[in-house]
Motif scaffolding. Sequence first.
Motif, PDB file in Angstrom:
ATOM      1  N   ALA A   1       0.838  -1.013  -0.052  1.00  0.00           N
ATOM      2  CA  ALA A   1       0.093   0.028  -0.022  1.00  0.00           C
ATOM      3  C   ALA A   1       0.784   1.287  -0.158  1.00  0.00           C
ATOM      4  O   ALA A   1       0.677   2.100  -0.711  1.00  0.00           O
ATOM      5  N   ILE A   2       1.755   1.339   0.797  1.00  0.00           N
ATOM      6  CA  ILE A   2       2.818   2.605   0.811  1.00  0.00           C
ATOM      7  C   ILE A   2       3.491   2.473  -0.417  1.00  0.00           C
ATOM      8  O   ILE A   2       3.706   3.713  -0.947  1.00  0.00           O
ATOM      9  N   ASN A   3       4.021   1.484  -1.099  1.00  0.00           N
ATOM     10  CA  ASN A   3       4.670   1.828  -2.314  1.00  0.00           C
ATOM     11  C   ASN A   3       3.927   2.051  -3.283  1.00  0.00           C
ATOM     12  O   ASN A   3       4.492   2.796  -4.323  1.00  0.00           O
ATOM     13  N   THR A   4       2.602   1.770  -3.359  1.00  0.00           N
ATOM     14  CA  THR A   4       1.782   2.190  -4.525  1.00  0.00           C
ATOM     15  C   THR A   4       0.814   3.479  -4.253  1.00  0.00           C
ATOM     16  O   THR A   4       0.310   3.832  -5.284  1.00  0.00           O
ATOM     17  N   ALA A   5       1.034   3.961  -3.201  1.00  0.00           N
ATOM     18  CA  ALA A   5       0.424   5.261  -2.824  1.00  0.00           C
ATOM     19  C   ALA A   5       0.794   6.448  -3.476  1.00  0.00           C
ATOM     20  O   ALA A   5       0.098   7.609  -3.330  1.00  0.00           O
TER      21      ALA A   5
ATOM     22  N   LEU B   1       3.511   8.336  -2.729  1.00  0.00           N
ATOM     23  CA  LEU B   1       3.930   9.291  -1.551  1.00  0.00           C
ATOM     24  C   LEU B   1       5.102  10.137  -1.847  1.00  0.00           C
ATOM     25  O   LEU B   1       5.766   9.899  -2.813  1.00  0.00           O
ATOM     26  N   THR B   2       4.979  11.410  -1.362  1.00  0.00           N
ATOM     27  CA  THR B   2       6.056  12.037  -1.571  1.00  0.00           C
ATOM     28  C   THR B   2       7.372  11.811  -0.566  1.00  0.00           C
ATOM     29  O   THR B   2       7.095  11.100   0.153  1.00  0.00           O
ATOM     30  N   ASP B   3       8.517  12.348  -0.906  1.00  0.00           N
ATOM     31  CA  ASP B   3       9.688  11.850  -0.105  1.00  0.00           C
ATOM     32  C   ASP B   3       9.241  12.355   1.349  1.00  0.00           C
ATOM     33  O   ASP B   3       9.595  11.650   2.326  1.00  0.00           O
TER      34      ASP B   3
ATOM     35  N   LEU C   1       6.251   8.466   7.648  1.00  0.00           N
ATOM     36  CA  LEU C   1       6.029   7.327   7.799  1.00  0.00           C
ATOM     37  C   LEU C   1       7.185   6.465   8.376  1.00  0.00           C
ATOM     38  O   LEU C   1       6.955   5.823   9.448  1.00  0.00           O
ATOM     39  N   ASP C   2       8.422   6.836   8.212  1.00  0.00           N
ATOM     40  CA  ASP C   2       9.487   6.184   8.783  1.00  0.00           C
ATOM     41  C   ASP C   2       9.708   6.626  10.148  1.00  0.00           C
ATOM     42  O   ASP C   2      10.196   5.830  10.983  1.00  0.00           O
TER      43      ASP C   2
END
Length: 80
Positions: A63-67, A69-71, A77-78
Amino acid sequence: MGAEIIGATKIDLQAGERRLSERYASDSAVGVRLLLSEYHALQERQYQGDTDAIILLADLETAINTAGLTDRQRQALDLV
């Protein structure tokens, strides 16, 4: 004598996965917040052989990889 079904079981094999899916509902902000707050505990369970935790973490990573997201969002999230 009745017919036997080979491989049938009365044990609910998906109970753990269903329980995690309900606890960490991805369609609610509360569920996602709880998932992120307990991320490290889920990682620990993964190393203890909890296959349901492994599946949940894999789904989260997908989900995170396909969202898209900006850097900065990834960094946030990290840091959770």
